[in-house]
Design a protein around this motif. Structure first.
Motif, PDB file in Angstrom:
ATOM      1  N   GLN A 358       4.868   4.124   2.008  1.00  0.00           N
ATOM      2  CA  GLN A 358       5.684   4.728   0.931  1.00  0.00           C
ATOM      3  C   GLN A 358       5.042   6.225   0.555  1.00  0.00           C
ATOM      4  O   GLN A 358       3.892   6.374   0.476  1.00  0.00           O
ATOM      5  CB  GLN A 358       5.817   3.902  -0.304  1.00  0.00           C
ATOM      6  N   THR A 359       5.921   6.805  -0.326  1.00  0.00           N
ATOM      7  CA  THR A 359       5.440   7.896  -0.949  1.00  0.00           C
ATOM      8  C   THR A 359       4.072   7.801  -1.992  1.00  0.00           C
ATOM      9  O   THR A 359       3.155   8.389  -1.644  1.00  0.00           O
ATOM     10  CB  THR A 359       6.440   8.633  -1.898  1.00  0.00           C
ATOM     11  N   GLU A 360       4.394   6.673  -2.332  1.00  0.00           N
ATOM     12  CA  GLU A 360       3.277   6.144  -3.379  1.00  0.00           C
ATOM     13  C   GLU A 360       1.896   5.729  -2.642  1.00  0.00           C
ATOM     14  O   GLU A 360       0.979   5.933  -3.370  1.00  0.00           O
ATOM     15  CB  GLU A 360       3.619   4.965  -4.157  1.00  0.00           C
ATOM     16  N   GLY A 453      13.520  -6.815   2.300  1.00  0.00           N
ATOM     17  CA  GLY A 453      14.287  -5.748   1.630  1.00  0.00           C
ATOM     18  C   GLY A 453      13.481  -5.130   0.250  1.00  0.00           C
ATOM     19  O   GLY A 453      12.425  -5.667   0.005  1.00  0.00           O
ATOM     20  N   ARG A 454      14.293  -4.445  -0.481  1.00  0.00           N
ATOM     21  CA  ARG A 454      13.825  -3.819  -1.602  1.00  0.00           C
ATOM     22  C   ARG A 454      14.097  -4.732  -2.617  1.00  0.00           C
ATOM     23  O   ARG A 454      15.177  -5.777  -2.782  1.00  0.00           O
ATOM     24  CB  ARG A 454      14.578  -2.628  -1.875  1.00  0.00           C
ATOM     25  N   SER A 455      12.994  -4.968  -3.552  1.00  0.00           N
ATOM     26  CA  SER A 455      13.441  -5.837  -4.938  1.00  0.00           C
ATOM     27  C   SER A 455      14.241  -5.046  -5.827  1.00  0.00           C
ATOM     28  O   SER A 455      14.495  -5.660  -6.956  1.00  0.00           O
ATOM     29  CB  SER A 455      12.078  -6.180  -5.576  1.00  0.00           C
ATOM     30  N   GLU A 464      15.904   7.787   4.237  1.00  0.00           N
ATOM     31  CA  GLU A 464      15.813   8.592   3.131  1.00  0.00           C
ATOM     32  C   GLU A 464      15.748   7.851   1.832  1.00  0.00           C
ATOM     33  O   GLU A 464      16.737   7.093   1.797  1.00  0.00           O
ATOM     34  CB  GLU A 464      16.428   9.941   3.180  1.00  0.00           C
ATOM     35  N   ARG A 465      15.037   8.013   0.688  1.00  0.00           N
ATOM     36  CA  ARG A 465      15.314   7.113  -0.234  1.00  0.00           C
ATOM     37  C   ARG A 465      16.059   7.838  -1.293  1.00  0.00           C
ATOM     38  O   ARG A 465      15.855   8.695  -1.695  1.00  0.00           O
ATOM     39  CB  ARG A 465      13.654   7.046  -0.883  1.00  0.00           C
ATOM     40  N   VAL A 466      16.903   7.102  -1.908  1.00  0.00           N
ATOM     41  CA  VAL A 466      17.915   7.775  -2.837  1.00  0.00           C
ATOM     42  C   VAL A 466      18.183   6.787  -4.179  1.00  0.00           C
ATOM     43  O   VAL A 466      18.330   5.683  -3.780  1.00  0.00           O
ATOM     44  CB  VAL A 466      19.523   7.769  -2.277  1.00  0.00           C
TER      45      VAL A 466
HETATM   46  C1  WT7 Z   1      10.241   2.736   1.395  1.00  0.00           C
HETATM   47  C2  WT7 Z   1       9.456   3.997   0.948  1.00  0.00           C
HETATM   48  C3  WT7 Z   1       6.602   6.467   3.899  1.00  0.00           C
HETATM   49  C4  WT7 Z   1       7.513   6.980   5.110  1.00  0.00           C
HETATM   50  C5  WT7 Z   1       8.794   7.450   4.536  1.00  0.00           C
HETATM   51  C6  WT7 Z   1       9.429   6.535   3.529  1.00  0.00           C
HETATM   52  C7  WT7 Z   1      10.927   1.587   3.174  1.00  0.00           C
HETATM   53  C8  WT7 Z   1       9.249   2.197   4.781  1.00  0.00           C
HETATM   54  C9  WT7 Z   1       9.457   0.776   6.266  1.00  0.00           C
HETATM   55  C10 WT7 Z   1       9.221   0.018   7.432  1.00  0.00           C
HETATM   56  C11 WT7 Z   1      10.795  -1.456   6.526  1.00  0.00           C
HETATM   57  C12 WT7 Z   1      10.303   0.490   5.341  1.00  0.00           C
HETATM   58  C13 WT7 Z   1      10.564   0.647   2.338  1.00  0.00           C
HETATM   59  C14 WT7 Z   1       9.449   1.352   1.288  1.00  0.00           C
HETATM   60  N1  WT7 Z   1      10.204   1.358   4.504  1.00  0.00           N
HETATM   61  N2  WT7 Z   1       8.807   1.869   5.951  1.00  0.00           N
HETATM   62  N3  WT7 Z   1       8.626   0.133   8.468  1.00  0.00           N
HETATM   63  N4  WT7 Z   1      10.174  -1.299   7.747  1.00  0.00           N
HETATM   64  N5  WT7 Z   1      11.418  -0.685   5.334  1.00  0.00           N
HETATM   65  O1  WT7 Z   1       9.042   6.913   2.426  1.00  0.00           O
HETATM   66  O2  WT7 Z   1      10.774   7.509   0.895  1.00  0.00           O
HETATM   67  O3  WT7 Z   1       8.565   6.800  -0.252  1.00  0.00           O
HETATM   68  O4  WT7 Z   1      10.178   5.192   1.138  1.00  0.00           O
HETATM   69  O5  WT7 Z   1      10.989   2.798   2.561  1.00  0.00           O
HETATM   70  O6  WT7 Z   1      11.532   0.213   1.332  1.00  0.00           O
HETATM   71  O7  WT7 Z   1       9.412   0.955   0.097  1.00  0.00           O
HETATM   72  P1  WT7 Z   1       9.649   6.388   0.874  1.00  0.00           P
END
Ligand code: WT7
Length: 579
Positions: A358-360, A453-455, A464-466
């Motif tokens: 994750q970004t974090e 899944g996401r909680s 992409e995270r929205v």
């Molecule tokens: C979220 C983080 C860090 C790379 C880009 C995303 C989802 C990420 C996977 C995976 C299932 C995944 C999660 C995570 N995610 N990799 N391999 N399988 N889900 O970074 O935008 O911060 O998103 O992406 O939900 O929490 P991000």
């Protein structure tokens, strides 16, 4: 939660190239971050700089004249840069920024498509000890304003075309002293007239290096801040998971507007001396295969949505290109379907290696090591130095085969250091001594982790995270809208698409009884979000409803919208106001 997954067995002796890490279990047991500190170069005073480690340290070796970057633009325009070129140009960029009054700790944001100046300026900013931020080039006015305002950015580096998007909000950004336009007529000369010598800042390992905004369920996007020491995680994961070798040609398809592009298209890859390819043009299956073939790409890091798009364009297309140089392929960002792995094996003769982070977290956390067997559909095992666990809401470990939060023991080098000016938000990630990721999953008896899944309500569309809140806020800016609830709706190609439930003002609610008008208004609303928030974060589906499900305290209950959309039971509604 069963163990019947298909397993792709590895025999490292049969791999084209021996992996940098040939044994996992014992290496993991004996690993300590302190023992690998010297994978990075520290200044004699014990300080560090990411930029030195990513680029300039190679100047003392034959890598000096090695190609660091093969760049290709939209019209097959091509450029190439050695490590010495990147070092020199980033010195000049750093000196230029200094001449404009940028100092240690100042935030400098880059809002550029994937052109060479993006990479050069990023390194230049780090060299002078300023904090580098990136902004995805699809962002529009509102998204830009929120990020520049919150970070108090002093300088924005952009181009003529994108600069237009901040014109209207610039006067509301008192900290923004300068907008640098890299395609202005004289800009190349301005950079080239700078001294090529730069006294690089020596930074404490905990000093902030870069920041990235990312979305949660509530509130505006949050500024995730990483330190200079983060590079140790990025370096080692690039070495052992991307498995970068000296002779590799590496292509990461991510955009540095997101963390993957920073960690593995600038920092970790270059710190390993990788020759990398950046293609800044639009996606097409043909073009991507052409890039793989033309540059003889050996290591390829991409995203499941892209893999699914390539799958959709068929097996025959693959045969038209010489992809024989490919030896290692990986993905990140969303769940990687077993089907995609099987397809990769069929058409490329290689298994995609899923990585989760994750970004974090700043670097890969759960990974499929080149030396380990792959269980199709699993994210793999914890990286070296990472303690991963499945925990309950109170942060108690749950053991194997039980669903819970995916959590990590804090302290790895690339763990975020703060959320910019929102310490309480940062603190809320930690429960009972665990960093709680916001994802749910489980682990099996062999220690493989599986994603559920996401909680929270965060949407993942094309990887992409929205944040739903940002999209809802953009929608209510439109005169027809009273309120909106936004969810991620499962989609075969994109993982999820954004779906908005919209409550209209009475006069509009009347008008949408006319089908044709309803369609027009839906398009208008989608365009509105595209124009104000971001080109990638607009609702592809809109439904007009009379009322949103809310808690008694007035929060939109998106999980109820989602359950109804998916025809699932709506679960606990004890906090639901009458609906
Ligand atoms: C979220 C983080 C860090 C790379 C880009 C995303 C989802 C990420 C996977 C995976 C299932 C995944 C999660 C995570 N995610 N990799 N391999 N399988 N889900 O970074 O935008 O911060 O998103 O992406 O939900 O929490 P991000």
């Amino acid at each position: 939660m069963d163990n019947s997954a298909q397993v792709y067995k590895k025999n490292i002796d049969l791999l084209k190239v021996k992996p940098n890490l040939t044994e996992y279990e014992n290496t993991y047991k004996n690993f300590s971050w302190d023992n690998v500190r010297n994978e990075l170069e520290w200044f004699p005073d014990g300080k560090i700089n990411i930029a030195y480690n990513a680029v300039d340290r190679h100047l003392n070796s034959p890598r000096k004249d090695k190609i660091a970057l093969y760049w290709e633009g939209d019209n097959a325009e091509k450029k190439q840069y050695t490590f010495a070129d990147i070092a020199r140009l980033s010195n000049q960029f750093g000196n230029f920024l200094k001449s404009r009054g940028v100092a240690r700790g100042d935030r400098v944001f880059i809002f550029l498509p994937r052109i060479p100046y993006l990479y050069i300026s990023f390194i230049g900013i780090l060299k002078i000890g300023a904090i580098a931020g990136t902004l995805f080039s699809a962002f529009q006015e509102q998204a830009l304003f929120d990020r520049l305002e919150n970070s108090g950015a002093k300088v924005l580096i952009t181009d003529k075309e994108l600069a237009v998007r901040i014109q209207n909000v610039r006067e509301k950004l008192p900290n923004l002293k300068e907008v640098v336009i890299v395609d202005d007529e004289n800009f190349d000369n301005t950079i080239q007239s700078q001294s090529t010598d730069l006294a690089m800042e020596h930074m404490d390992q905990n000093d902030y290096a870069f920041m990235l905004y990312t979305s949660g369920t509530t509130g505006k996007p949050k500024g995730v801040v990483h330190r200079h020491y983060a590079l140790l995680s990025e370096h080692l994961t690039a070495k052992y998971i991307l498995d970068i070798h000296e002779e590799d040609i590496y292509w990461c398809t991510a955009d540095p507007g997101w963390v993957t592009g920073i960690a593995y298209e600038i920092l970790g890859s270059w710190s390993n001396g990788a020759t990398e390819v950046v293609y800044s043009g639009r996606f097409s299956s043909e073009k991507w295969y052409q890039i793989l073939a033309d540059y003889k790409v050996t290591v390829w890091y991409t995203a499941p949505t892209a893999v699914r798009m390539l799958m959709a364009s068929g097996d025959e297309l693959v045969k038209k290109y010489d992809l024989s140089h490919l030896r290692h392929i990986l993905s990140v960002g969303e769940p990687l379907n077993p089907e995609a792995i099987r397809w990769g094996l069929k058409v490329y003769g290689l298994a995609f290696h899923d990585t989760w982070w994750q970004t974090e977290t700043g670097a890969m956390m759960l990974v499929n090591f080149p030396c380990n067997d792959i269980k199709l559909g699993s994210m793999g095992k914890p990286f070296l130095g990472i303690t991963a666990e499945i925990v309950d809401d109170s942060g108690n470990g749950l053991g194997a085969k039980t669903e819970g939060h995916i959590a990590f023991k804090p302290g790895w080098p690339s763990m975020m250091q703060t959320i910019w000016q929102r310490q309480e938000k940062y603190d809320s990630y930690f429960v009972n001594g665990w960093y709680i990721s916001g994802d749910r999953g489980w682990k099996d008896e062999d220690g493989y982790f599986w994603f559920i899944g996401r909680s929270d309500d965060v949407i993942k569309t094309s990887g992409e995270r929205v944040g739903p809140f940002e999209v809802e806020s953009a929608l209510v800016e439109h005169p027809a809208v009273i309120e909106a609830g936004v969810i991620g709706k499962p989609d075969e190609l994109r993982g999820e698409i954004i779906k908005a439930f919209v409550v209209l003002r009475p006069e509009f609610a009347q008008k949408v009884k006319d089908q044709a008008y309803a369609e027009t208004l839906k398009q208008e609303l989608a365009q509105h979000v595209k124009k104000h928030l971001a080109g990638h974060a607009y609702p592809r589906e809109i439904e007009f409803i009379d009322k949103l499900p809310k808690t008694r305290s007035g929060k939109i209950m998106r999980r109820i919208l989602k359950a109804k959309e998916l025809g699932q039971p709506i679960g606990d509604t004890s906090t639901l106001e009458e609906y």
